[in-house]
Design an enzyme around this catalytic site. Structure first.
Site, PDB file in Angstrom:
ATOM      1  N   THR A 124       0.821  -1.218   0.000  1.00 18.62           N
ATOM      2  CA  THR A 124       0.000   0.000   0.000  1.00 18.62           C
ATOM      3  C   THR A 124       0.854   1.267   0.000  1.00 18.62           C
ATOM      4  O   THR A 124       1.974   1.257   0.519  1.00 18.62           O
ATOM      5  CB  THR A 124      -0.908   0.005   1.252  1.00 18.62           C
ATOM      6  OG1 THR A 124      -1.497   1.296   1.403  1.00 18.62           O
ATOM      7  CG2 THR A 124      -0.138  -0.292   2.528  1.00 18.62           C
ATOM      8  N   ASP A 125       0.282   2.344  -0.508  1.00 15.00           N
ATOM      9  CA  ASP A 125       1.000   3.628  -0.482  1.00 15.00           C
ATOM     10  C   ASP A 125       1.132   4.161   0.946  1.00 15.00           C
ATOM     11  O   ASP A 125       1.940   5.045   1.219  1.00 15.00           O
ATOM     12  CB  ASP A 125       0.305   4.667  -1.381  1.00 15.00           C
ATOM     13  CG  ASP A 125      -1.120   5.001  -0.963  1.00 15.00           C
ATOM     14  OD1 ASP A 125      -1.651   4.368  -0.016  1.00 15.00           O
ATOM     15  OD2 ASP A 125      -1.724   5.909  -1.581  1.00 15.00           O
ATOM     16  N   GLU A 126       0.346   3.585   1.885  1.00 14.65           N
ATOM     17  CA  GLU A 126       0.407   4.087   3.273  1.00 14.65           C
ATOM     18  C   GLU A 126       1.763   3.865   3.910  1.00 14.65           C
ATOM     19  O   GLU A 126       2.078   4.495   4.920  1.00 14.65           O
ATOM     20  CB  GLU A 126      -0.676   3.417   4.134  1.00 14.65           C
ATOM     21  CG  GLU A 126      -2.061   3.798   3.731  1.00 14.65           C
ATOM     22  CD  GLU A 126      -3.041   3.805   4.903  1.00 14.65           C
ATOM     23  OE1 GLU A 126      -2.620   3.725   6.061  1.00 14.65           O
ATOM     24  OE2 GLU A 126      -4.239   3.891   4.622  1.00 14.65           O
ATOM     25  N   TYR A 149      -1.587  -0.127  11.117  1.00 15.04           N
ATOM     26  CA  TYR A 149      -1.797  -0.871   9.862  1.00 15.04           C
ATOM     27  C   TYR A 149      -0.636  -0.642   8.901  1.00 15.04           C
ATOM     28  O   TYR A 149      -0.026  -1.582   8.380  1.00 15.04           O
ATOM     29  CB  TYR A 149      -3.124  -0.446   9.212  1.00 15.04           C
ATOM     30  CG  TYR A 149      -3.202  -0.787   7.740  1.00 15.04           C
ATOM     31  CD1 TYR A 149      -3.359  -2.110   7.319  1.00 15.04           C
ATOM     32  CD2 TYR A 149      -3.098   0.209   6.759  1.00 15.04           C
ATOM     33  CE1 TYR A 149      -3.413  -2.432   5.970  1.00 15.04           C
ATOM     34  CE2 TYR A 149      -3.149  -0.101   5.416  1.00 15.04           C
ATOM     35  CZ  TYR A 149      -3.301  -1.428   5.019  1.00 15.04           C
ATOM     36  OH  TYR A 149      -3.344  -1.741   3.680  1.00 15.04           O
ATOM     37  N   LYS A 153       2.272  -3.207   7.289  1.00 17.06           N
ATOM     38  CA  LYS A 153       2.460  -3.416   5.841  1.00 17.06           C
ATOM     39  C   LYS A 153       3.908  -3.118   5.462  1.00 17.06           C
ATOM     40  O   LYS A 153       4.504  -3.807   4.642  1.00 17.06           O
ATOM     41  CB  LYS A 153       1.492  -2.540   5.036  1.00 17.06           C
ATOM     42  CG  LYS A 153       0.026  -2.906   5.162  1.00 17.06           C
ATOM     43  CD  LYS A 153      -0.307  -4.317   4.676  1.00 17.06           C
ATOM     44  CE  LYS A 153      -0.262  -4.448   3.175  1.00 17.06           C
ATOM     45  NZ  LYS A 153      -0.713  -5.799   2.737  1.00 17.06           N
TER      46      LYS A 153
HETATM   47  P1  NAD Z   1     -10.130  -6.975   2.717  1.00 13.44           P
HETATM   48  O1  NAD Z   1     -10.087  -6.614   4.162  1.00 13.44           O
HETATM   49  O2  NAD Z   1     -11.344  -6.695   1.922  1.00 13.44           O
HETATM   50  O3  NAD Z   1      -9.822  -8.534   2.542  1.00 13.44           O
HETATM   51  C1  NAD Z   1      -8.811  -9.190   3.255  1.00 13.44           C
HETATM   52  C2  NAD Z   1      -8.969 -10.700   2.996  1.00 13.44           C
HETATM   53  O4  NAD Z   1      -7.905 -11.379   3.665  1.00 13.44           O
HETATM   54  C3  NAD Z   1     -10.279 -11.276   3.554  1.00 13.44           C
HETATM   55  O5  NAD Z   1     -10.847 -12.163   2.622  1.00 13.44           O
HETATM   56  C4  NAD Z   1      -9.834 -12.022   4.810  1.00 13.44           C
HETATM   57  O6  NAD Z   1     -10.668 -13.114   5.146  1.00 13.44           O
HETATM   58  C5  NAD Z   1      -8.439 -12.468   4.387  1.00 13.44           C
HETATM   59  N1  NAD Z   1      -7.565 -12.749   5.523  1.00 13.44           N
HETATM   60  C6  NAD Z   1      -7.360 -11.966   6.629  1.00 13.44           C
HETATM   61  N2  NAD Z   1      -6.497 -12.570   7.462  1.00 13.44           N
HETATM   62  C7  NAD Z   1      -6.133 -13.747   6.860  1.00 13.44           C
HETATM   63  C8  NAD Z   1      -5.269 -14.797   7.213  1.00 13.44           C
HETATM   64  N3  NAD Z   1      -4.606 -14.797   8.370  1.00 13.44           N
HETATM   65  N4  NAD Z   1      -5.117 -15.847   6.362  1.00 13.44           N
HETATM   66  C9  NAD Z   1      -5.791 -15.866   5.198  1.00 13.44           C
HETATM   67  N5  NAD Z   1      -6.646 -14.910   4.814  1.00 13.44           N
HETATM   68  C10 NAD Z   1      -6.811 -13.861   5.638  1.00 13.44           C
HETATM   69  O7  NAD Z   1      -8.841  -6.285   2.078  1.00 13.44           O
HETATM   70  P2  NAD Z   1      -8.665  -5.581   0.654  1.00 13.44           P
HETATM   71  O8  NAD Z   1      -9.147  -4.193   0.742  1.00 13.44           O
HETATM   72  O9  NAD Z   1      -9.164  -6.489  -0.402  1.00 13.44           O
HETATM   73  O10 NAD Z   1      -7.069  -5.504   0.613  1.00 13.44           O
HETATM   74  C11 NAD Z   1      -6.317  -6.598   0.076  1.00 13.44           C
HETATM   75  C12 NAD Z   1      -4.849  -6.258   0.184  1.00 13.44           C
HETATM   76  O11 NAD Z   1      -4.577  -5.040  -0.512  1.00 13.44           O
HETATM   77  C13 NAD Z   1      -4.362  -6.026   1.618  1.00 13.44           C
HETATM   78  O12 NAD Z   1      -3.087  -6.606   1.740  1.00 13.44           O
HETATM   79  C14 NAD Z   1      -4.291  -4.516   1.750  1.00 13.44           C
HETATM   80  O13 NAD Z   1      -3.290  -4.150   2.666  1.00 13.44           O
HETATM   81  C15 NAD Z   1      -3.918  -4.116   0.339  1.00 13.44           C
HETATM   82  N6  NAD Z   1      -4.359  -2.768  -0.092  1.00 13.44           N
HETATM   83  C16 NAD Z   1      -5.666  -2.414   0.009  1.00 13.44           C
HETATM   84  C17 NAD Z   1      -6.076  -1.166  -0.477  1.00 13.44           C
HETATM   85  C18 NAD Z   1      -7.508  -0.717  -0.399  1.00 13.44           C
HETATM   86  O14 NAD Z   1      -7.789   0.435  -0.740  1.00 13.44           O
HETATM   87  N7  NAD Z   1      -8.441  -1.562  -0.015  1.00 13.44           N
HETATM   88  C19 NAD Z   1      -5.139  -0.306  -1.052  1.00 13.44           C
HETATM   89  C20 NAD Z   1      -3.805  -0.702  -1.120  1.00 13.44           C
HETATM   90  C21 NAD Z   1      -3.435  -1.951  -0.649  1.00 13.44           C
HETATM   91  O1  DAU Z   2      -4.071   4.139   0.651  1.00 15.01           O
HETATM   92  C1  DAU Z   2      -4.304   2.765   0.626  1.00 15.01           C
HETATM   93  C2  DAU Z   2      -5.098   2.356   1.851  1.00 15.01           C
HETATM   94  O2  DAU Z   2      -6.402   2.874   1.671  1.00 15.01           O
HETATM   95  C3  DAU Z   2      -5.148   0.848   2.049  1.00 15.01           C
HETATM   96  O3  DAU Z   2      -3.860   0.371   2.296  1.00 15.01           O
HETATM   97  C4  DAU Z   2      -6.075   0.466   3.204  1.00 15.01           C
HETATM   98  O4  DAU Z   2      -6.204  -0.937   3.283  1.00 15.01           O
HETATM   99  C5  DAU Z   2      -7.432   1.077   2.957  1.00 15.01           C
HETATM  100  O5  DAU Z   2      -8.274   0.830   4.060  1.00 15.01           O
HETATM  101  C6  DAU Z   2      -7.317   2.572   2.697  1.00 15.01           C
HETATM  102  O6  DAU Z   2      -6.942   3.282   3.908  1.00 15.01           O
HETATM  103  P1  DAU Z   2      -7.642   4.682   4.289  1.00 15.01           P
HETATM  104  O7  DAU Z   2      -7.515   4.895   5.730  1.00 15.01           O
HETATM  105  O8  DAU Z   2      -7.181   5.754   3.371  1.00 15.01           O
HETATM  106  O9  DAU Z   2      -9.145   4.291   3.853  1.00 15.01           O
HETATM  107  P2  DAU Z   2     -10.559   4.542   4.566  1.00 15.01           P
HETATM  108  O10 DAU Z   2     -11.589   4.073   3.604  1.00 15.01           O
HETATM  109  O11 DAU Z   2     -10.600   4.023   5.944  1.00 15.01           O
HETATM  110  O12 DAU Z   2     -10.611   6.140   4.643  1.00 15.01           O
HETATM  111  C7  DAU Z   2     -10.467   6.946   3.484  1.00 15.01           C
HETATM  112  C8  DAU Z   2     -10.466   8.397   3.938  1.00 15.01           C
HETATM  113  O13 DAU Z   2     -11.765   8.715   4.453  1.00 15.01           O
HETATM  114  C9  DAU Z   2      -9.488   8.678   5.060  1.00 15.01           C
HETATM  115  O14 DAU Z   2      -8.975  10.000   4.903  1.00 15.01           O
HETATM  116  C10 DAU Z   2     -10.341   8.609   6.318  1.00 15.01           C
HETATM  117  C11 DAU Z   2     -11.696   9.117   5.824  1.00 15.01           C
HETATM  118  N1  DAU Z   2     -12.867   8.552   6.501  1.00 15.01           N
HETATM  119  C12 DAU Z   2     -12.964   7.193   6.588  1.00 15.01           C
HETATM  120  C13 DAU Z   2     -14.048   6.620   7.211  1.00 15.01           C
HETATM  121  C14 DAU Z   2     -14.161   5.105   7.312  1.00 15.01           C
HETATM  122  C15 DAU Z   2     -13.852   9.367   6.992  1.00 15.01           C
HETATM  123  O15 DAU Z   2     -13.765  10.620   6.909  1.00 15.01           O
HETATM  124  N2  DAU Z   2     -14.945   8.796   7.606  1.00 15.01           N
HETATM  125  C16 DAU Z   2     -15.068   7.449   7.751  1.00 15.01           C
HETATM  126  O16 DAU Z   2     -16.075   6.993   8.340  1.00 15.01           O
END
Ligand code: NAD
Ligand code: DAU
Length: 357
Positions: A124-126, A149, A153
């Site tokens: 992730t970019d985080e 988190y 990562k």
């Molecule tokens: P998500 O939370 O929707 O899904 C996570 C999945 O992992 C679920 O199916 C869960 O059951 C499974 N899981 C959790 N713990 C596990 C374990 N111990 N063994 C096997 N499976 C397990 O997550 P997502 O949003 O689909 O993100 C997927 C990946 O992408 C993550 O690694 C996250 O850090 C990364 N990522 C997400 C975003 C985003 O915006 N959602 C952005 C950048 C990177």
């Molecule tokens: O940048 C990549 C990341 O983006 C991923 O690695 C993470 O898995 C994913 O959860 C996401 O993280 P963020 O914290 O950026 O996403 P989130 O959807 O939680 O929040 C997006 C923005 O919105 C952030 O600035 C916080 C804000 N927010 C979020 C929630 C849930 C609110 O203002 N209100 C809310 O209720």
């Protein structure tokens, strides 16, 4: 070619599996997922009868189980499995260390021991931290994670780096910005706001609502991950971003406008502790070296995404009520309760269930 995908019942992983099965006819996919609260087998209902797809219920924090699974022989591993929600990491960081760092380590070890040829770590970019109003993250931006988190990562990324450098594992990392699209767990910003607004409930904006996120459509991210898996150089990192920087307030207003709901639903609430102010991604390297480019314009992507949630109110309702677990038990026969014990450190994972030919 056989690919082991971990976390494939989550948001991005399920889109990735669908993309691979659709676009790579010679690939078989095994989806290993612990089915935590975020794992929803229903996300893959449309492909579960596919002969080239198999599901295995288990956790990446269970090394014995990984050893048995990897023993089946895989050409590549794509690791999506993670605890992914920042707010949850503020409440319970230990589970994030276990899954994101230890789990990735166990997976790397299993890949090394079984001679897996390619390993893709979905990061992730985080990990780069927060940006001032100008500039964007490149792959050489120093790691500066600001919340539990993000730190886990970054820890996983460093472990991947060690396995490349020390053991010659052919691993590649992608770091993407915020994904959006259908089937995202409704705790994340966009699906939370859409589902709340549809129910006439308040939409909680953290702080002043001026935190900036760069939105990337989930299908664009999945195409980037596949390109990195196939063409990325071992040891390299590839940033994937949508080029859609928006303050949260603007995104929230756009959602309400699409839904024709009043702005009075927006509620400014206390800020998230340690809230990163701005993310922006420079993905020149992925464009140049992988031939990847994001294709979904944000306006269209957001509209289609909002419409998807509107048309699938039952999907979100089932998640909120836990109904999909019943579906899982009917389909796979393992009660969720068993999994909770397993995640707490004991119990057995279920073996791979292959589809009958
Ligand atoms: P998500 O939370 O929707 O899904 C996570 C999945 O992992 C679920 O199916 C869960 O059951 C499974 N899981 C959790 N713990 C596990 C374990 N111990 N063994 C096997 N499976 C397990 O997550 P997502 O949003 O689909 O993100 C997927 C990946 O992408 C993550 O690694 C996250 O850090 C990364 N990522 C997400 C975003 C985003 O915006 N959602 C952005 C950048 C990177
Ligand atoms: O940048 C990549 C990341 O983006 C991923 O690695 C993470 O898995 C994913 O959860 C996401 O993280 P963020 O914290 O950026 O996403 P989130 O959807 O939680 O929040 C997006 C923005 O919105 C952030 O600035 C916080 C804000 N927010 C979020 C929630 C849930 C609110 O203002 N209100 C809310 O209720």
């Amino acid at each position: 070619m056989k690919i082991l995908v971990t976390g494939g019942c989550g948001f991005i992983g399920s889109h990735f599996i669908r993309l691979v099965l659709r676009s790579r006819r010679d690939v078989r996919v095994t989806n290993l997922d612990a089915l935590t609260y975020a794992g929803n087998p229903e996300n893959l209902r449309d492909v579960e009868k596919e002969r080239r797809y198999a599901f295995v219920h288990g956790s990446i924090v269970d090394p014995d189980f990984l050893e048995r699974t990897a023993g089946e022989g895989f050409d590549a591993v794509v690791n999506f499995a993670a605890e992914s929600h920042v707010d949850r990491s503020l409440q319970g960081p230990v589970e994030f260390v276990r899954t994101n760092v230890q789990g990735t380590l166990h997976l790397l070890e299993a890949a090394k021991r079984h001679g897996v040829k390619r390993f893709l770590q979905v990061s992730t970019d985080e990990v780069y931290g927060s940006l001032p109003p100008e500039g964007a993250f490149t792959e050489t931006t120093p790691l500066h994670p600001n919340n539990p988190y993000a730190s886990t990562k970054a820890g996983a990324d460093l472990m991947v780096r060690a396995y490349v450098h020390t053991f010659g594992l052919e691993a590649v990392i992608t770091r993407s910005s915020n994904n959006y699209g259908p089937q995202q767990y409704p705790e994340k910003f966009i699906p939370l706001f859409v589902t709340n607004a549809l129910e006439g409930r308040g939409c909680p904006l953290y702080g002043d609502g001026m935190h900036v996120r760069d939105w990337l459509h989930v299908e664009d991210n999945c195409r980037g991950i596949l390109a990195a898996l196939e063409k990325g150089k071992p040891g390299e990192v590839y940033n994937l971003g949508g080029g859609n920087e928006r303050p949260n307030l603007e995104t929230a207003r756009a959602i309400l406008e699409i839904l024709d709901r009043p702005e009075s639903l927006l509620q400014f609430v206390k800020d998230r502790p340690g809230h990163d102010r701005r993310y922006a991604i420079d993905c020149t390297k992925a464009r140049r070296d992988l031939g990847w480019t994001p294709e979904v314009p944000f306006d269209r992507g957001l509209r289609e995404t909002v419409e998807w949630y509107r048309a699938h109110g039952d999907w979100a309702a089932r998640i909120r009520s836990g109904e999909f677990r019943k579906y899982y038990e009917k389909q796979y026969g393992t009660p969720f309760a068993k999994l909770s014990k397993q995640r707490a450190g004991g119990g057995e994972s279920t073996p791979i269930r292959r589809k009958k030919k």
